[in-house]
Design a protein around this motif. Sequence first.
Motif, PDB file in Angstrom:
ATOM      1  N   VAL A 293      26.230  40.992  43.610  1.00 24.89           N
ATOM      2  CA  VAL A 293      25.795  39.664  43.160  1.00 24.89           C
ATOM      3  C   VAL A 293      25.730  39.681  41.639  1.00 24.89           C
ATOM      4  O   VAL A 293      25.067  40.549  41.046  1.00 24.89           O
ATOM      5  CB  VAL A 293      24.417  39.294  43.749  1.00 24.89           C
ATOM      6  N   GLU A 294      26.436  38.732  40.992  1.00 23.46           N
ATOM      7  CA  GLU A 294      26.409  38.628  39.539  1.00 23.46           C
ATOM      8  C   GLU A 294      25.656  37.373  39.133  1.00 23.46           C
ATOM      9  O   GLU A 294      25.951  36.277  39.617  1.00 23.46           O
ATOM     10  CB  GLU A 294      27.828  38.580  38.962  1.00 23.46           C
TER      11      GLU A 294
ATOM     12  N   LYS B  99      36.286  40.339  37.810  1.00 24.81           N
ATOM     13  CA  LYS B  99      37.611  40.920  38.010  1.00 24.81           C
ATOM     14  C   LYS B  99      37.525  42.326  38.607  1.00 24.81           C
ATOM     15  O   LYS B  99      38.279  42.675  39.504  1.00 24.81           O
ATOM     16  CB  LYS B  99      38.366  40.954  36.685  1.00 24.81           C
ATOM     17  N   VAL B 100      36.597  43.125  38.094  1.00 22.27           N
ATOM     18  CA  VAL B 100      36.549  44.505  38.566  1.00 22.27           C
ATOM     19  C   VAL B 100      36.035  44.590  39.995  1.00 22.27           C
ATOM     20  O   VAL B 100      36.418  45.487  40.751  1.00 22.27           O
ATOM     21  CB  VAL B 100      35.682  45.368  37.610  1.00 22.27           C
ATOM     22  N   TYR B 101      35.173  43.631  40.388  1.00 25.16           N
ATOM     23  CA  TYR B 101      34.644  43.639  41.753  1.00 25.16           C
ATOM     24  C   TYR B 101      35.335  42.595  42.631  1.00 25.16           C
ATOM     25  O   TYR B 101      34.815  42.209  43.674  1.00 25.16           O
ATOM     26  CB  TYR B 101      33.140  43.380  41.748  1.00 25.16           C
ATOM     27  N   GLY B 102      36.521  42.185  42.210  1.00 23.07           N
ATOM     28  CA  GLY B 102      37.248  41.181  42.977  1.00 23.07           C
ATOM     29  C   GLY B 102      38.061  41.743  44.119  1.00 23.07           C
ATOM     30  O   GLY B 102      38.679  40.979  44.873  1.00 23.07           O
ATOM     31  N   ASN B 103      38.123  43.052  44.272  1.00 20.65           N
ATOM     32  CA  ASN B 103      38.868  43.661  45.382  1.00 20.65           C
ATOM     33  C   ASN B 103      38.118  43.389  46.681  1.00 20.65           C
ATOM     34  O   ASN B 103      37.112  44.025  47.003  1.00 20.65           O
ATOM     35  CB  ASN B 103      39.005  45.170  45.156  1.00 20.65           C
TER      36      ASN B 103
ATOM     37  N   TYR C 194      31.883  40.035  46.760  1.00 17.57           N
ATOM     38  CA  TYR C 194      31.361  39.581  45.458  1.00 17.57           C
ATOM     39  C   TYR C 194      30.907  38.132  45.533  1.00 17.57           C
ATOM     40  O   TYR C 194      31.559  37.285  46.141  1.00 17.57           O
ATOM     41  CB  TYR C 194      32.442  39.728  44.386  1.00 17.57           C
ATOM     42  N   LYS C 195      29.738  37.884  44.896  1.00 22.24           N
ATOM     43  CA  LYS C 195      29.233  36.524  44.716  1.00 22.24           C
ATOM     44  C   LYS C 195      28.769  36.365  43.271  1.00 22.24           C
ATOM     45  O   LYS C 195      28.035  37.230  42.764  1.00 22.24           O
ATOM     46  CB  LYS C 195      28.070  36.230  45.661  1.00 22.24           C
ATOM     47  N   GLY C 196      29.214  35.295  42.606  1.00 17.74           N
ATOM     48  CA  GLY C 196      28.803  35.045  41.236  1.00 17.74           C
ATOM     49  C   GLY C 196      28.005  33.758  41.134  1.00 17.74           C
ATOM     50  O   GLY C 196      28.354  32.757  41.765  1.00 17.74           O
TER      51      GLY C 196
ATOM     52  N   MET D 172      32.518  51.384  36.701  1.00 19.23           N
ATOM     53  CA  MET D 172      31.940  50.285  37.481  1.00 19.23           C
ATOM     54  C   MET D 172      32.045  50.548  38.982  1.00 19.23           C
ATOM     55  O   MET D 172      31.138  50.206  39.745  1.00 19.23           O
ATOM     56  CB  MET D 172      32.621  48.967  37.109  1.00 19.23           C
ATOM     57  N   TYR D 173      33.153  51.169  39.425  1.00 14.15           N
ATOM     58  CA  TYR D 173      33.295  51.508  40.835  1.00 14.15           C
ATOM     59  C   TYR D 173      32.252  52.567  41.233  1.00 14.15           C
ATOM     60  O   TYR D 173      31.633  52.481  42.291  1.00 14.15           O
ATOM     61  CB  TYR D 173      34.703  52.022  41.113  1.00 14.15           C
ATOM     62  N   ARG D 174      32.065  53.572  40.364  1.00 12.23           N
ATOM     63  CA  ARG D 174      31.099  54.628  40.692  1.00 12.23           C
ATOM     64  C   ARG D 174      29.685  54.086  40.682  1.00 12.23           C
ATOM     65  O   ARG D 174      28.857  54.472  41.516  1.00 12.23           O
ATOM     66  CB  ARG D 174      31.216  55.787  39.683  1.00 12.23           C
ATOM     67  N   LEU D 175      29.414  53.166  39.763  1.00 12.93           N
ATOM     68  CA  LEU D 175      28.108  52.527  39.713  1.00 12.93           C
ATOM     69  C   LEU D 175      27.850  51.743  40.999  1.00 12.93           C
ATOM     70  O   LEU D 175      26.749  51.806  41.578  1.00 12.93           O
ATOM     71  CB  LEU D 175      28.047  51.629  38.488  1.00 12.93           C
TER      72      LEU D 175
END
Length: 666
Positions: free
Chosen positions: A326-327, A339-343, A349-351, A509-512
């Motif tokens: 959640v952003e 973009k980075v969490y758009g996969n 993903y929710k913004g 960001m993926y590891r986080l």
Amino acid sequence: MNLLYPSFLWALGVLVVPIIIHLFNFRRATRIYFSNTRFLRQVKEASTARRRLKHYLILAARLLFLFFLVITFCQPIIPAKDQLANSRAIALYLDNSQSMSARLEDKTRGLDAAAQMARSIVSTFPPETRYKLITNDFAPFSNTFKTGAEIQDLLTQLRLSPVTRSMQEVSDRITQDIVSGQRQEVFWIADFQRSTTGKLDHTLDTTARWHLVPIRFQPMSNIFVDSAYLENPFAVSGEKNVLRVNMRNDGVREADQVNVKLLVNNVQTGAATVSIPAGGMTEINFDLATGLTGLHKATISFNDFPVTFDNTFNLALNFADKIRVVEVKSMTATEAVQKVYGNQQVFAYKGFAVGNFNYNELEQADLVVMNGLNNIEPSLAGAVRNYLLNGGTVLIAPGAQPQADGWKNALTLPALKTIPQEAMVELDRPDFSNPFFENVFEEKSVSLAMPKATRVWDWGSDRSAILRFKNDQPFLSVFDQGGKLYILASTLDTDHTDFHQHALFVPVMYRLAASSKKQEGKLYYSLNETFVPLRLDSLPRDVPVRLVGKEEVIPGQRVVGDNVFLDIPGFSVEQGFYKIVAQGDTVGLIAFNVNKAESLMEQYTGEEVKAQAGGGENVSIFEASTIDAFSNEIKERYLGTPLWKYALMAALLFLLAEILLIRFLK
């Protein structure tokens, strides 16, 4: 030399019997008349001398036969080198680790040989002697002294244990039971592997006599799985992945054409044939099929003799659902996070704009990203604070002009402060030893090009920062506040950093996000690990988590929010798979494997073991390599060397000599 039964010496009186027979000839003489005796007299003189010599030799043989026969019944013995302490208390430590399944030169299994040696010790000492049997499990029966018969019964129940003990642990366990002022005998039967024995912090207790009995295996090599990991550092449902397996050869010869299989849920899904250099490792890659969801049991198996206890390796594939991100962002925030969490195969993903955010979304989120906010409202700050306290994960990427006072209270970071705009500074290369970067980079290049950034706020020095500037100021830090709070020193807009445009941005960001997943767990655990952390949603505090495998285990556990910390009892858990069951539901899977150090078969020699133990006068070594040799050595040390067999052999030898003298000496 001593005689066990000197009272039999009275039987030496029988020696007068052959002497009497020799002195008195009981045969009647016969008179024979000859016409001329001159020549006969000469013959008689010659034959009488020969006959007298024969009689003396026969007499000597008879006397010696009877003498050694009497000595045989007296049971002569060479006195023992050692004497049992007056306390009649013996401690037996018997190593029953997995490595004791290896074979000795006579093909006997190490554990069986150790048990037989322990039986030899028990049968050697007097019946009133008491024994304490200690194994790697440190089981309750080890707390009291027992009779020889009880120890013999316990030895029949001995089994291999998954627990590995160092020399220090064993020494401490034995020493804690030694009574002050009481001398005790300790027999330490183990294989003394270099990888598990370790070193003592102090010398062995001098009030006890320590007898070290090394179990010497035949020269051998061993192949085992050194490590295994997924190419993608976290498992996601339905996504293709690669399992990387490192095979190790602990030998002096190359292992050629080793067949390695991968089984998932007992179905073979991959196979490979590899050669492993002597003392080296070889990596094998297995493709994992797409569409795998939920929990799966993976096993790597191969054939390797004569050491077979580590021929299988277990992995728990917990293919979890998508990571929920959640952003919460300002109107001017960049789209780098989206973009980075758009996969969509990996993330849900929710913004939301900060003014249009439903706080209830926090309850379902694995990761909350607050992007581009200069300030935070008290109500949002309270909701984020509760989310963190309940084990959530939050990433703060501030706006270009953050208000430090508001964020300071919301994030409970007293040292947080804004700073004037600085020139861009290049980031230092990552510390690859940091657990955050585990399995993230295939190559740890020193010449890795790094992004640049300028700080908009500062929270003080942080030596454990995930990323730092070259001037040693923190760029990305993590704080434990019930959950994980990640904070960036720079905003993500282009005027302040090119981090979001750099190749480092995506893996970080993926590891986080992977670390935020509540079902994140290791592929496998070693049996020597006693601490397993879990993260479970809405777990009732009064309902314990159970591990269900071959047997059901309820480990000691501590619940902190959504985190559960399990204390695994080593003697209750075996190699294999255990389901994590909470309130009747299976919420996870754990795989346990044998301690890797057990697979390294190199051993200390007897003298090296003695040196490890301090080399004092109260430390002795049994060098016997077989069960029979050890039995003879223990009897020689404590019972002495019996000589009655040699006396009997001498008696028989002189009886044979008498027969031969009568038969062949004319």
